[in-house]
Design a protein around this motif. Structure first.
Motif, PDB file in Angstrom:
ATOM      1  N   THR A 143       0.858  -1.174   0.000  1.00  0.00           N
ATOM      2  CA  THR A 143       0.000   0.000   0.000  1.00  0.00           C
ATOM      3  C   THR A 143       0.896   1.227   0.000  1.00  0.00           C
ATOM      4  O   THR A 143       1.796   1.320   0.823  1.00  0.00           O
ATOM      5  CB  THR A 143      -0.873   0.007   1.269  1.00  0.00           C
ATOM      6  OG1 THR A 143      -1.604  -1.209   1.309  1.00  0.00           O
ATOM      7  CG2 THR A 143      -1.802   1.200   1.295  1.00  0.00           C
ATOM      8  N   SER A 172      14.702  -0.740   9.334  1.00  0.00           N
ATOM      9  CA  SER A 172      13.876  -1.857   9.768  1.00  0.00           C
ATOM     10  C   SER A 172      12.395  -1.479   9.694  1.00  0.00           C
ATOM     11  O   SER A 172      12.016  -0.382  10.067  1.00  0.00           O
ATOM     12  CB  SER A 172      14.239  -2.224  11.201  1.00  0.00           C
ATOM     13  OG  SER A 172      13.393  -3.260  11.627  1.00  0.00           O
ATOM     14  N   GLY A 173      11.576  -2.394   9.170  1.00  0.00           N
ATOM     15  CA  GLY A 173      10.138  -2.167   9.154  1.00  0.00           C
ATOM     16  C   GLY A 173       9.635  -1.311   8.000  1.00  0.00           C
ATOM     17  O   GLY A 173       8.464  -0.956   7.954  1.00  0.00           O
ATOM     18  N   LYS A 176      10.797  -4.051   3.263  1.00  0.00           N
ATOM     19  CA  LYS A 176      11.691  -4.715   2.319  1.00  0.00           C
ATOM     20  C   LYS A 176      11.177  -6.119   1.989  1.00  0.00           C
ATOM     21  O   LYS A 176      11.158  -6.533   0.825  1.00  0.00           O
ATOM     22  CB  LYS A 176      13.117  -4.773   2.885  1.00  0.00           C
ATOM     23  CG  LYS A 176      13.718  -3.400   3.165  1.00  0.00           C
ATOM     24  CD  LYS A 176      15.139  -3.484   3.691  1.00  0.00           C
ATOM     25  CE  LYS A 176      15.243  -4.026   5.082  1.00  0.00           C
ATOM     26  NZ  LYS A 176      14.636  -3.153   6.098  1.00  0.00           N
TER      27      LYS A 176
HETATM   28  N1  LIG Z   1       3.842  -0.819   1.727  1.00  0.00           N
HETATM   29  C1  LIG Z   1       3.341  -1.682   2.590  1.00  0.00           C
HETATM   30  N2  LIG Z   1       2.074  -2.085   2.444  1.00  0.00           N
HETATM   31  C2  LIG Z   1       1.521  -2.905   3.341  1.00  0.00           C
HETATM   32  N3  LIG Z   1       2.157  -3.415   4.438  1.00  0.00           N
HETATM   33  C3  LIG Z   1       3.413  -3.049   4.624  1.00  0.00           C
HETATM   34  C4  LIG Z   1       4.087  -2.184   3.720  1.00  0.00           C
HETATM   35  N4  LIG Z   1       5.347  -2.015   4.159  1.00  0.00           N
HETATM   36  C5  LIG Z   1       5.482  -2.758   5.284  1.00  0.00           C
HETATM   37  N5  LIG Z   1       4.328  -3.381   5.577  1.00  0.00           N
HETATM   38  C6  LIG Z   1       4.088  -4.229   6.777  1.00  0.00           C
HETATM   39  O1  LIG Z   1       4.998  -3.797   7.776  1.00  0.00           O
HETATM   40  C7  LIG Z   1       5.648  -4.892   8.422  1.00  0.00           C
HETATM   41  C8  LIG Z   1       7.147  -4.781   8.215  1.00  0.00           C
HETATM   42  O2  LIG Z   1       7.456  -4.994   6.865  1.00  0.00           O
HETATM   43  P1  LIG Z   1       8.727  -5.855   6.448  1.00  0.00           P
HETATM   44  O3  LIG Z   1       8.826  -7.054   7.310  1.00  0.00           O
HETATM   45  O4  LIG Z   1       8.671  -6.089   5.004  1.00  0.00           O
HETATM   46  O5  LIG Z   1       9.866  -4.821   6.807  1.00  0.00           O
HETATM   47  P2  LIG Z   1      11.432  -4.978   6.637  1.00  0.00           P
HETATM   48  O6  LIG Z   1      11.903  -3.785   5.949  1.00  0.00           O
HETATM   49  O7  LIG Z   1      11.726  -6.288   6.015  1.00  0.00           O
HETATM   50  O8  LIG Z   1      11.896  -4.951   8.151  1.00  0.00           O
HETATM   51  P3  LIG Z   1      13.230  -5.568   8.815  1.00  0.00           P
HETATM   52  O9  LIG Z   1      14.380  -4.780   8.292  1.00  0.00           O
HETATM   53  O10 LIG Z   1      13.051  -5.331  10.287  1.00  0.00           O
HETATM   54  O11 LIG Z   1      13.280  -6.990   8.472  1.00  0.00           O
HETATM   55  C9  LIG Z   1       5.017  -6.145   7.851  1.00  0.00           C
HETATM   56  O12 LIG Z   1       3.970  -6.523   8.700  1.00  0.00           O
HETATM   57  C10 LIG Z   1       4.423  -5.698   6.539  1.00  0.00           C
HETATM   58  O13 LIG Z   1       3.295  -6.437   6.245  1.00  0.00           O
END
Ligand SMILES: Nc1ncnc2c1ncn2[C@@H]1O[C@H](COP(=O)(O)OP(=O)(O)OP(=O)(O)O)[C@@H](O)[C@H]1O
Ligand SMILES: [Mg+2]
Length: 459
Positions: A143, A172-173, A176
């Motif tokens: 989204t 983080s978060g 990615k």
């Molecule tokens: N653009 C987006 N649309 C919908 N949900 C999202 C979006 N971005 C992140 N999320 C939600 O936010 C949470 C964190 O996303 P994600 O695990 O992909 O982050 P990350 O960058 O991989 O974090 P980390 O570095 O801590 O591993 C998840 O629950 C994911 O579903």
């Protein structure tokens, strides 16, 4: 998610010739086309029936194209927009791009193929952003609402179709992992495996054997041949998460696989050929690590064929409310209830926050608000934000921040044990049940986590 062949396209241009040219070009790809002669008619049509893509001229009687773009951006943010600009009028095109339109076409438009290609790309991006009815979990859909994210989403939509190696960078978060899954789901490899590995949670030896597999007798305990995750991803996508944590020896080995598309299992000499699409992610600055000599420059260049940065939420505040609504819908579906409405005061509060934990922190805050709210409206009184994390968890205890975050009201309502159980359950949901990742996020050992799972009877 399959590539869409056709969609509903609205064409707005005051020149009859242009309207029929675009309609004919698009109908050849089975698109359903509605053509109108001015901006007012375009808005009327778009409000009456749904369209996937709107192609609008800029200079039109009654209402100009930029007003159509601005209005549809707010009223129907998920409709893809393409603008037709007069020859050489780049400034308006750039202004339109800033508003998040998919792309622009310079007049005179002469190539039917270019029109069809553009609409196909726009539908591809729409697919990337669409929330499929049958998959409420936003794991593989994204989204975005911020115009500043349009280039990122357009890049993801385009690079998904290619086999290029993608490096996702961001705090983080920031999403990615969801972006990596969305890339896979909208790629030609969508029906093949998506295999992920997190380089941060495994010891070097374990990581090596997880990546490459091993032959029987390769080391004590290797009772049988075991295929590694790279091999399991054959034909599909391999997601190398937290690639910045890779030790030097594994960096060298990984580089060879990227170059030669083959490797030997541990303890083996037989060459294993693989055809995988590589997607890597990190919250670290790999280029700085290259300068410091802690990350191989050649490996960096192999991974950063298509680097994409996911900015922190505080740099894309227009994303916060569309995300919050999508996350609440997702959480409500997971809880088997109708999604509560976010009231304006809460939306304003959400927009103000800096969200150091980015989307994950926003999601947790909304999950807490939904626990605390009784009715079908979420208000700012239900918002409990995490205190700034200064403390480190004593060994064996779930990190205080994770429990405090639930707020005194909930503590008063439920026991500390209840809170600890809830925190463990929601963390497990976040990492799809991956116990190692959950233990890492909770700041406790794996053994301790298993004890608590047993203690609370969490399956
Ligand atoms: N653009 C987006 N649309 C919908 N949900 C999202 C979006 N971005 C992140 N999320 C939600 O936010 C949470 C964190 O996303 P994600 O695990 O992909 O982050 P990350 O960058 O991989 O974090 P980390 O570095 O801590 O591993 C998840 O629950 C994911 O579903
Ligand atoms: Mg991640």
């Amino acid at each position: 998610m399959r590539e869409r062949r056709s969609g509903r396209v609205l064409v707005a241009d005051d020149e009859e010739g242009v309207r029929s040219f675009l309609a004919e070009s698009l109908e050849r790809d089975d698109h359903e086309v509605v053509a109108v002669a001015d901006g007012a008619a375009a808005l009327a049509a778009a409000r009456e029936e749904p369209f996937d893509v709107v192609i609008t001229d800029l200079k039109m009687p009654k209402l100009d194209g930029m007003s159509v773009v601005r209005t549809l951006r707010t009223e129907q943010p998920d409709v893809e927009l393409i603008v037709l600009t007069a020859f050489g009028d780049v400034s308006t095109a750039v202004e339109a791009m800033k508003l998040g339109v998919f792309d622009y076409l310079q007049k005179p438009v002469s190539s039917p193929a270019a029109v069809r290609e553009l609409v196909k790309g726009a539908l591809g991006r729409r697919d990337l952003l669409a929330v499929p009815a049958d998959a409420p979990a936003v794991r593989s859909t994204l989204t975005f609402g911020a115009p500043s994210m349009a280039p990122v989403v357009a890049a993801l939509a385009k690079v998904a179709k290619s086999g290029a190696t993608v490096l996702l960078q961001g705090e983080s978060g920031t999403g990615k992992e969801v972006a990596a899954r969305a890339l896979h789901d909208t790629s030609p490899r969508a029906d093949k495996p998506f295999v992920a590995i997190n380089c941060a949670v495994l010891t070097e030896h374990l990581l090596e054997s997880e990546l490459f597999g091993h032959e029987k007798g390769a080391f004590t305990g290797a009772h049988a041949q075991r295929r590694g995750r790279i091999e399991l991803a054959d034909g599909g996508t391999f997601f190398l998460d937290e690639v910045g944590e890779l030790k030097a020896s594994l960096q060298a080995k990984l580089l060879r696989v990227l170059e030669e598309r083959s490797f030997e299992r541990l303890g083996g000499s037989q060459l294993v050929e693989v055809d995988v699409r590589w997607v890597a992610a990190t919250h670290r600055d790999l280029r700085a690590m290259v300068r410091e000599g802690t990350f191989r420059e050649d490996l960096y260049h192999r991974l950063a064929v298509f680097p994409i940065r996911l900015p922190p939420l505080r740099e894309r505040r227009e994303d916060i409310v569309p995300l919050a609504r999508a996350l609440v819908a997702d959480l409500a579906h997971a809880a088997g209830r109708a999604p509560p409405r976010l009231d304006a005061a809460l939306e304003a509060r959400l927009r103000e926050e800096t969200w150091p934990g980015n989307v994950r922190e926003l999601r947790n805050a909304l999950e807490r608000a939904m626990i605390l709210a009784d009715g079908d409206v979420l208000g700012s009184e239900h918002l409990w934000l995490e205190p700034p994390s200064t403390d480190v968890a004593p060994p064996g205890e779930v990190r205080a921040g994770a429990i405090d975050a639930a707020g005194p009201a909930a503590v008063k309502g439920g026991s500390l044990a209840d809170l600890e159980r809830q925190t463990i359950e929601s963390t497990l949901r976040e990492v799809d049940g991956n116990r190692r990742a959950a233990a890492a996020k909770l700041g406790i050992g794996l053994r301790t986590l298993y004890d608590k799972l047993k203690k609370y009877g969490i399956r």
